[in-house]
Design an enzyme around this catalytic site. Structure first.
Site, PDB file in Angstrom:
ATOM      1  N   ASP A   3       0.465   3.627   2.291  1.00  0.00           N
ATOM      2  CA  ASP A   3       0.166   4.192   3.604  1.00  0.00           C
ATOM      3  C   ASP A   3      -1.004   5.178   3.442  1.00  0.00           C
ATOM      4  O   ASP A   3      -2.047   4.762   2.922  1.00  0.00           O
ATOM      5  CB  ASP A   3       1.430   4.832   4.215  1.00  0.00           C
TER       6      ASP A   3
ATOM      7  N   ASP B 114       0.851  -1.203   0.000  1.00  0.00           N
ATOM      8  CA  ASP B 114       0.000   0.000   0.000  1.00  0.00           C
ATOM      9  C   ASP B 114       0.878   1.241   0.000  1.00  0.00           C
ATOM     10  O   ASP B 114       2.092   1.160   0.186  1.00  0.00           O
ATOM     11  CB  ASP B 114      -0.865  -0.008   1.271  1.00  0.00           C
TER      12      ASP B 114
HETATM   13  N1  LIG Z   1       1.181   1.345   5.787  1.00  0.00           N
HETATM   14  C1  LIG Z   1       1.646   0.500   6.687  1.00  0.00           C
HETATM   15  N2  LIG Z   1       2.029   0.932   7.918  1.00  0.00           N
HETATM   16  C2  LIG Z   1       2.522   0.054   8.818  1.00  0.00           C
HETATM   17  N3  LIG Z   1       2.626  -1.269   8.606  1.00  0.00           N
HETATM   18  C3  LIG Z   1       2.259  -1.733   7.404  1.00  0.00           C
HETATM   19  N4  LIG Z   1       2.269  -2.976   6.899  1.00  0.00           N
HETATM   20  C4  LIG Z   1       1.795  -2.915   5.647  1.00  0.00           C
HETATM   21  N5  LIG Z   1       1.471  -1.646   5.324  1.00  0.00           N
HETATM   22  C5  LIG Z   1       1.755  -0.888   6.404  1.00  0.00           C
END
Ligand SMILES: Nc1ncnc2[nH]cnc12
Ligand SMILES: CSC[C@H]1O[C@H](OP(=O)(O)O)[C@H](O)[C@@H]1O
Length: 300
Positions: A217, A215
């Site tokens: 975030d 992703d």
């Molecule tokens: N955006 C994110 N923040 C923290 N841990 C994660 N693991 C996968 N995506 C994450």
């Protein structure tokens, strides 16, 4: 926990979305108890392309341990007990840069630990004081071999290096935090790399991480903010690539050989061995016994 075993040389710690490694042949299960508590789950040891490999699910097979409560010290101790000298860990991470896209793999070379101090991040405490070098938190030799293996996975884009910022969680970051980490030059974000990497170094085990980007975030305009469901979905689609990379590593890398990581403790102990209480010594004998026997404290 005596006697010691030589059951496996390569350890795999699977993160979110990687709960088993069914390619292991003739698997045996180990339910271990260590002086640092019980590992996250049973450890499965089996053969992979002629090598003995130990697999452990970091959060447990039912994903029962949140990041702050992953028993990392027990996990690393148990790997050491089984004879493991190198660990490949797999993690789901958020991307903090445009060019690290979901579905791609990153092999980080740096780590920033923003956990809040509630996790056990050292095997050593009062009674036995050790300060280890951690400038390169991942083993440079193993990292290079893992990167070569990752590059053999068809259809997968991989990135050499990057800084993993480890937050406490379990909540994901605010937009302000995400922007802050970007302004610091961090590349990927997760909740588990620390203290695992610190403990592996103390245990004299080489470590490299395959970080699977799931992703962006919450910083990127027009992009869905991260959710646990999104991470799970992207992992489902891409976990096969991580498994292929591990198999390729085992196929192509030379058998485990001596590495500076294995002796990281040699120049790290400051306590006078004769003053280390027996109970403390027993607790860390598997990790530090030989250094305590050899160690001459630097004092007159
Ligand atoms: N955006 C994110 N923040 C923290 N841990 C994660 N693991 C996968 N995506 C994450
Ligand atoms: C399931 S989303 C957040 C969760 O995923 C990552 O775990 P891991 O490194 O074990 O793959 C992240 O660090 C969080 O623990």
């Amino acid at each position: 926990m005596a006697p010691r075993h030589s059951e496996a040389e390569t350890g795999i710690i699977g993160g979110s979305g990687l709960y088993d490694f069914s390619a292991l042949e003739e698997p045996s299960e180990y339910r271990l108890s260590t002086p640092f508590g019980e590992p996250s789950d049973r450890i499965v040891v089996g053969g992979l392309r002629g090598r003995r490999v130990a697999f452990l699910s970091r959060h447990g097979r039912r994903h029962q341990h949140p990041p702050s409560a992953v028993p990392a010290a027990a996990n690393i101790y148990a790997m050491k007990y089984l004879g493991v000298t190198e660990i490949l860990s797999v993690s789901a991470v958020g991307s903090l840069r445009d060019e690290l896209r979901p579905g791609e793999l990153v092999v980080p070379d740096q780590l920033v630990d923003l956990t809040r101090g509630g996790r056990t991040s050292s095997f050593f405490s009062s009674g036995l004081v050790a300060h280890l070098p951690f400038a390169d938190p991942y083993c440079p030799r193993l990292r290079r071999l893992v990167l070569d293996a990752v590059r053999t996975v068809p259809g997968t884009v991989s990135h050499d290096g990057g800084t993993y910022v480890c937050i406490e969680g379990p909540q994901f970051s605010t937009r302000a935090e995400s922007g802050l980490y970007r302004s610091w030059g961090m590349d990927v974000i997760g909740m588990t790399a620390a203290p695992e990497a610190k403990l592996a170094r103390e245990a004299g085990i080489c470590l490299a991480t395959i970080a699977l980007v799931t992703d962006y975030d919450c910083w990127r305009q027009g992009e869905e903010s991260v959710t646990a469901d999104l991470v799970a979905e992207v992992m489902r689609r891409n976990v096969a690539a991580a498994k292929q990379a591990i198999t390729s590593y085992v196929d192509t890398s030379p058998p485990a050989r001596h590495c500076d990581c294995h002796d990281a403790l040699a120049q790290a102990i400051l306590s006078d061995p004769s003053a280390v209480p027996d109970a403390d010594r027993r607790r860390v004998d598997l990790l530090a016994g030989r250094y305590l026997d050899e160690h001459q404290p630097a004092r007159d």
